[in-house]
Design an enzyme around this catalytic site. Sequence first.
Site, PDB file in Angstrom:
ATOM      1  N   ASP A  14       0.818  -1.224   0.000  1.00 47.87           N
ATOM      2  CA  ASP A  14       0.000   0.000   0.000  1.00 47.87           C
ATOM      3  C   ASP A  14       0.847   1.267   0.000  1.00 47.87           C
ATOM      4  OD1 ASP A  14      -2.311  -1.464   0.055  1.00 47.87           O
ATOM      5  OD2 ASP A  14      -2.643  -1.248   2.216  1.00 47.87           O
ATOM      6  N   ARG A  93       0.167   4.351  17.114  1.00 45.56           N
ATOM      7  CA  ARG A  93      -0.260   5.370  16.142  1.00 45.56           C
ATOM      8  C   ARG A  93       0.066   6.793  16.556  1.00 45.56           C
ATOM      9  NH1 ARG A  93       0.674   1.492  13.151  1.00 45.56           N
ATOM     10  NH2 ARG A  93      -0.997   0.505  12.008  1.00 45.56           N
ATOM     11  N   ASP A 122      -7.187   3.147  12.665  1.00 44.18           N
ATOM     12  CA  ASP A 122      -5.874   3.776  12.548  1.00 44.18           C
ATOM     13  C   ASP A 122      -5.922   5.151  11.873  1.00 44.18           C
ATOM     14  OD1 ASP A 122      -4.556   1.798  13.910  1.00 44.18           O
ATOM     15  OD2 ASP A 122      -4.114   0.614  12.119  1.00 44.18           O
ATOM     16  N   SER A 174      -4.074  -9.124   7.291  1.00 40.20           N
ATOM     17  CA  SER A 174      -3.507  -7.801   7.525  1.00 40.20           C
ATOM     18  C   SER A 174      -2.872  -7.815   8.913  1.00 40.20           C
ATOM     19  CB  SER A 174      -4.609  -6.745   7.447  1.00 40.20           C
ATOM     20  OG  SER A 174      -4.149  -5.552   8.011  1.00 40.20           O
TER      21      SER A 174
HETATM   22  N1  ARG Z   1      -8.141  -3.519  15.453  1.00 46.51           N
HETATM   23  C1  ARG Z   1      -6.897  -3.147  15.999  1.00 46.51           C
HETATM   24  C2  ARG Z   1      -6.891  -1.689  16.341  1.00 46.51           C
HETATM   25  O1  ARG Z   1      -7.707  -0.979  15.878  1.00 46.51           O
HETATM   26  C3  ARG Z   1      -5.736  -3.539  15.125  1.00 46.51           C
HETATM   27  C4  ARG Z   1      -5.558  -2.812  13.853  1.00 46.51           C
HETATM   28  C5  ARG Z   1      -4.485  -3.469  13.106  1.00 46.51           C
HETATM   29  N2  ARG Z   1      -4.090  -2.772  11.941  1.00 46.51           N
HETATM   30  C6  ARG Z   1      -3.652  -3.437  10.870  1.00 46.51           C
HETATM   31  N3  ARG Z   1      -3.217  -2.715   9.893  1.00 46.51           N
HETATM   32  N4  ARG Z   1      -3.695  -4.732  10.788  1.00 46.51           N
HETATM   33  O2  ARG Z   1      -6.066  -1.252  17.105  1.00 46.51           O
END
Ligand code: ARG
Length: 394
Positions: A14, A93, A122, A174
């Site tokens: 990406d 993040r 995110d 992912s």
């Molecule tokens: N659901 C989790 C969160 O919001 C994990 C997100 C994971 N991100 C990813 N790009 N796989 O913190």
Amino acid sequence: MSKKVVLAYSGGLDTSVIIKWLANKGYDVIAYMADVGQGSDFTTYKKRALATGAVKCVVEDLKNEFVKDFVFKSLKADAIYENGYLLATALSRPIIAKGLVETAHKEGAEYVAHGCTGKGNDQVRFEVTIRSLDPKLKILAPVREWELKTRTEEIEYAKDNSIPIDTTKKKPYSIDVNLWGISIESGKLEDPYYEPDEDIYQLTKGINKAMALPAYVEIEFSKGVPVKLNGKAMNGVSLIAKLAKVAGDAGVGRSDMIENRLVGIKSREIYEAPAGWALYTAHKALESLVLDRETLHFKDQIAQKYAELAYYGLWYTPLKEALDKFIDETQKKVSGVVKLKLHKGNCSVAGRKSPNSLYKKELATYEEGDVFDQSLAKGFIELWGLPYKGSHSK
Ligand code: ARG
């Protein structure tokens, strides 16, 4: 003058495609990589970013800061989202977003960009943090806007634009990794009844493969922060890495959740946080020894709120900062040692001790040496129950 943008670059498909896509639109792209313990091959990714069309690639080691100012704050709060998620991704993040903003300032960039989709948490965490640190920066989120709707279209774009990317590897899930843990979603996990194959797990062994004998570890805390592992002083980064190995080998630290995202979607998530679970268990055990009942119970409510703030991207906010002050006040006495037994997926407390212990054997004992005056209980109970006397008599 061309427009400068600092992109949060991971090295994956990406964000590699984003470099080219932005460059094709006339931006000078500065790729920014924060090392939060994801174990990436930064040298290769740096070369890849430049070969793809970035004008510059900045790699910053944020591991110590991540542990000190994010992970351990969350640990002191006992923050855990929906009873299963120790917030590894969520905590990373805001620090990455802060790095983006600082890099934009250093490089004189007017834009920052990220590779998040429009369906996840995110994007919220990145953008709320960026806005709270510098509302003048313009934010680009290409994945939310571009015409490349599927992974196949992205791969086509990569091929057409000679983007150096490994397209042969099929990516079944992912995945987001850092020092505190790993988050796995999508692919076959989208069926909530599907039990993941053992090979999905990267940091923990399954019960069958976990060590037959229990492993004991001793964790020493100073003011709520872990400072020693098995009697050896070490910094947070090493302590987490070492403990993750022992706990992971014992099969500790997995969770499988249906989780409520901020954007309203329920999603299936697999998490591994072996060191996180061990430290969380130990920290709570020590708090139960040294904190008085009311502080402890009130703090449990704060823990829930703290986890929500971290999860919802509200890290740099007045409430979160005020809660940190409250939590630090409660941690002044949270020093001592906790002995954990890690065995076949279980993490249990085997012992705890502290110079600040509020546990008084002479009060608790039913044996010789009891100093508790049982005759006082009679009057206490009478006054305690006074408001309810007869309240339910027929
Ligand atoms: N659901 C989790 C969160 O919001 C994990 C997100 C994971 N991100 C990813 N790009 N796989 O913190």
